[in-house]
Scaffold this motif. Sequence first.
Motif, PDB file in Angstrom:
ATOM      1  N   ALA A   1       0.837  -1.202   0.000  1.00 55.34           N
ATOM      2  CA  ALA A   1       0.000   0.000   0.000  1.00 55.34           C
ATOM      3  C   ALA A   1       0.874   1.256   0.000  1.00 55.34           C
ATOM      4  N   THR A   2       1.936   1.259   0.847  1.00 53.65           N
ATOM      5  CA  THR A   2       2.848   2.396   0.878  1.00 53.65           C
ATOM      6  C   THR A   2       3.580   2.537  -0.450  1.00 53.65           C
ATOM      7  N   LEU A   3       4.066   1.422  -0.955  1.00 51.19           N
ATOM      8  CA  LEU A   3       4.863   1.457  -2.183  1.00 51.19           C
ATOM      9  C   LEU A   3       4.041   2.003  -3.347  1.00 51.19           C
ATOM     10  N   ARG A   4       2.750   1.638  -3.375  1.00 48.96           N
ATOM     11  CA  ARG A   4       1.908   2.093  -4.479  1.00 48.96           C
ATOM     12  C   ARG A   4       1.807   3.629  -4.463  1.00 48.96           C
ATOM     13  N   ILE A   5       1.789   4.193  -3.239  1.00 46.61           N
ATOM     14  CA  ILE A   5       1.666   5.644  -3.135  1.00 46.61           C
ATOM     15  C   ILE A   5       2.959   6.341  -3.555  1.00 46.61           C
ATOM     16  N   ILE A   6       4.110   5.798  -3.085  1.00 48.87           N
ATOM     17  CA  ILE A   6       5.362   6.517  -3.378  1.00 48.87           C
ATOM     18  C   ILE A   6       5.951   6.124  -4.731  1.00 48.87           C
ATOM     19  N   GLY A   7       5.428   5.060  -5.346  1.00 45.95           N
ATOM     20  CA  GLY A   7       6.018   4.530  -6.581  1.00 45.95           C
ATOM     21  C   GLY A   7       6.330   5.559  -7.665  1.00 45.95           C
ATOM     22  N   PRO A   8       5.314   6.318  -8.137  1.00 45.67           N
ATOM     23  CA  PRO A   8       5.588   7.253  -9.232  1.00 45.67           C
ATOM     24  C   PRO A   8       6.673   8.265  -8.872  1.00 45.67           C
ATOM     25  N   GLY A   9       6.623   8.774  -7.631  1.00 49.27           N
ATOM     26  CA  GLY A   9       7.620   9.747  -7.195  1.00 49.27           C
ATOM     27  C   GLY A   9       9.008   9.158  -7.172  1.00 49.27           C
ATOM     28  N   VAL A  10       9.125   7.931  -6.682  1.00 48.49           N
ATOM     29  CA  VAL A  10      10.439   7.288  -6.599  1.00 48.49           C
ATOM     30  C   VAL A  10      11.023   7.086  -7.993  1.00 48.49           C
ATOM     31  N   VAL A  11      10.191   6.579  -8.913  1.00 47.79           N
ATOM     32  CA  VAL A  11      10.682   6.350 -10.274  1.00 47.79           C
ATOM     33  C   VAL A  11      11.141   7.672 -10.891  1.00 47.79           C
TER      34      VAL A  11
END
Lengths: 258, 225
Positions: free
Chosen positions: B49-59
């Motif tokens: 759930a956390t990863l889905r939120i930060i995913g676009p920003g991290v990439v």
Amino acid sequence: MSSTKINWFKYSSPQAFYPLAGKMIPWFVVATVLFTVPGLYFSFFVAPPDYQQGEAYRIMFIHVPAAWMSMFIYMVMAAYAGMGLVFNSRLSSMMASALAPTGAMFTFLALWTGALWGKPMWGAWWVWDARLTSELILLFLYIGFISLQAAIDEPRRAARASAILALVGVVNIPIIYFSVKWWNTLHQGASITVNKAPTMAASMFTAMLLMTFAFWMYTIVVALLRVRCEILERERHTDWVMSNEFAGRSPETRNELG
Amino acid sequence: MSSLVATLRCVVMRDLTLAMRRRADVLATLFFFVIVVSLFPLGVGPEMATLRIIGPGVVWVAALLASMLALERMFAADYGDGTLEQMLITPQPLAVLVLGKALAHWLVSGLPLVLMAPLLGIQYGLPAQGLWILMLSLLLGTPVLSLVGAIGAALTLGVRGGGVLVSLLVLPLTIPVLIFGAGAVDASLSGLGAQAHLSLLGAFLLGALILAPWATSAALRISME
């Protein structure tokens, strides 16, 4: 050509500007004091306590003028840098590099006082709101300008390269500002706008205006002091510096310094 | 007009040929991107759930860092062997040559990131729609990074500590691209639609295409004086 015509370009030469700056500094020191003393008096004693924020809001009299000056100095600095690039005038680029540290200092001051103000008001030292973030980015731009200038040894190239950076920054600042604004808004709305009457008490407005002028005059003093050092450093091999500054010293010291 | 296109083509082909002879450099940028993105779950924790939120920003942040890494190489080799000096005195406008070099730089260091991004998005649990928008936003955004980065690379040419300095100069200028790039995916996933963000990215790209080569050539002339 009439004899009354003033030669405006006379003072664009470092040699002519150096003594003029020396004469101007005491006057601007006086102006700084004249604005700071009533400015602080108004800020602490005359302006009424805010009906919501009590006494804590008084940091605004440092915070808001510092934030204004941080943006204003960047514009002035970029204008000088641009003039240096276009007209190839050495003094303009020296003024740009003399202004940069003061601008960075005001940006930092605005962020610091903003954090101190934010803690009692919002309950957090830092929030990622639009204005705080764009002020932080402005600090990064200043640091970039200063470090590019520091990294290049040759003064002429350093001045021209950092001028390009400053101008690119100016084009980018509105884009950055509006991107960040869209990205997040939490900050209270602007208290003073150009086309609207101020929504604060007249004495508060006076205090803020006085402090802004005080900061402005201080900036001029510091920039002039710094530009005088810069002039001496860059022109140290010329005859006028030798005869003015090192007069009365032994030739050995001159060689050491020059 | 056709001679300008021919010049552009010539510069792009030359830089691509040179890049293909040193494939390790190209792959290094790509693997840096993959490694940075893969480090975040290890630091943040594997909750989907956390990863889905930060995913676009991290990439997007990883793409920003990876493109900074490759910037130093844009002019350095040509500066070292004197090719750049020859480019400065050719009759063709310098801005076109610079545009060609930025384009080649993007093809080598930006396009692989765009193609790799969906794979990394899957690692972060992004749905298919988000993956498409992520790819599209990177496709519009990474050329801006190459173009704006070219200004920084030209300014720091031959300067000591140029590699770190160029990031210091360019990263603050690329913040709008990051905001709207990562924002496009978020907006699309939250049902708002990514069109506004993508349009703005497109506008940045057009603005950078016009202004950046011009500023870069001015910077190159200053650096080569």
